[in-house]
Scaffold this motif. Structure first.
Motif: not given
Length: 433
Positions: A382-390
């Motif tokens: 349920g956890l996601y990340f976006i906007g990070l390098p690579w």
């Protein structure tokens, strides 16, 4: 909003933390999929562009790369480089167009797993729950300043790059800039052009050409497919996520930065910063290596372009072979200078940031506090990340790659919600006699 039984708090299918270009892009695709969500932004839209950049800041990538979902650059200078205020206007215009469910001035202070399996989200305006949570806060939370900086006497001013605004902000006298990544070299140039005497501690950042064989280098690299190179196919693997970006500038129409040239113009170069003891500054004996390795990357980029031109029979003007403008005499040991004797009255720390995900109480990080994910999908359900390098490609973390990353995450979330809905319907279906 979808309030569910046995849940006393407002519930959303998705909560997005961060209302910059990355978080807003996810919201755009969630709206198209009719997924209930809310966006919490601690400050204002485009806050970091507006408040965390110096006055003369501009992008190092050309305007044609400024793309958000169904919202390309619409100005009349695609080869130019957006200034700080223009970037803010671009992001604000996108936010207005998509009309996201955005709540500004709301800080998320805690995320944990609830008893029902939902994510419980504590904010400055109350408690919420969600099936999924997207972290779009970036990784530039804590400015890095080495511990030994505390030994510097108070009469020498210190400022981190995030708080640097202009040369007039610093006291009269010479300035030491520590760090030669994109921020460090651009701040060095900003000070140099203002007539300040500058010292630069040079790290291991690579550099890139700006123009080569008749075209802007980023155009060549785009055609070569560099921006679509995925992290799983990169020779360095996940380690590339922590590599420093190539330094160059978009200032005054864009140009490359050759530190040897600045040295000939009076900028004093040193190796990496090693320690400080009172007014005594010590630098590692690695200036020669750092300059040479930056040039080696610069030359490799040119060679990749040469190869592409030759293989595709492209008519492009020839360029003279690379030659060093100036050769630094190899150091025999650490270089030490007295700041007072050298006239250094201020130091600008431009050695980066550390992420701070301490507010996320889920097993989603490595031993150094960096999130673990594949294409932004965390190993914590349920956890996601976006906007990070690579995040997935070299284009991730830039305007150029945000739409693709956001669409992918929205699709993953949609499929998971559909799977849960299907299971729920199946479990409620009466048995056939």
């Amino acid at each position: 909003m979808n309030n569910q039984q046995s849940n006393q708090y407002p519930h959303y299918q998705v909560i997005i933390v961060g209302g910059g270009q990355a978080g807003l892009s996810v919201s755009y695709y969630l709206q198209k999929l009719d997924i209930s969500h809310i966006v919490f932004e601690k400050n204002r839209v485009a806050h970091s562009w507006r408040n965390d950049r110096w006055d003369s800041f501009c992008l190092v990538t050309p305007n044609w790369q400024c793309r958000l979902p169904d919202f390309p650059y619409q100005g009349d200078d695609p080869q130019g480089f957006m200034l700080k205020d223009e970037i803010v206007e671009f992001v604000e215009a996108f936010a207005e167009k998509i009309n996201a469910p955005l709540n500004e001035g709301v800080a998320v202070t805690r995320v944990r797993r609830g008893k029902q399996g939902w994510l419980e989200v504590t904010t400055s305006v109350g408690e919420f729950t969600a099936d999924h949570l997207v972290v779009a806060t970036g990784g530039y939370d804590i400015p890095i300043v080495p511990d030994y900086a505390h030994s510097l006497p108070k009469h020498i001013a210190q400022v981190h790059s995030v708080n640097y605004r202009n040369p007039q902000q610093l006291p009269e006298g010479e300035v030491l800039v520590v760090g030669s990544g994109q921020s460090g070299v651009q701040i060095m140039e900003d000070l140099h052009l203002a007539g300040r005497k500058v010292h630069l501690a040079v790290g291991s950042a690579p550099r890139s050409p700006r123009l080569y064989r008749g075209r802007e280098t980023t155009e060549w690299l785009y055609d070569l497919g560099f921006y679509n190179l995925t992290v799983d196919k990169h020779p360095l693997g996940d380690a590339v996520c922590h590599k420093t970006n190539h330094y160059l500038s978009g200032r005054s129409g864009g140009h490359e930065i050759d530190l040897r040239k600045f040295a000939l113009q009076g900028v004093r170069l040193y190796g990496s910063m090693n320690s400080i003891n009172g007014t005594m500054l010590e630098f590692k004996p690695d200036l020669t290596r750092n300059l040479d390795e930056a040039d080696e990357v610069y030359v490799r980029i040119r060679e990749e372009i040469d190869r592409y031109i030759a293989e595709n029979n492209i008519d492009a003007p020839e360029e003279p072979a690379f030659e060093k403008l100036w050769e630094w005499k190899s150091e025999s040991g650490p270089v030490r200078i007295d700041a007072d004797a050298a006239g250094i009255t201020s130091i600008v720390w431009a050695i980066g940031f550390r992420p701070d995900y301490s507010w996320i109480e889920l097993p989603a990080f490595d031993g150094k506090g960096h999130p673990r994910f594949r294409r932004g999908v965390s190993n914590a359900e349920g956890l996601y990340f976006i906007g990070l390098p690579w995040l997935n490609t070299w284009g991730s973390g830039r305007f150029l790659g945000i739409a693709e990353d956001a669409q992918y995450l929205a699709g993953v979330i949609h499929d998971k919600l559909e799977a849960v809905q299907s299971q729920t319907c199946t479990s409620r279906r009466p048995a056939v006699a």
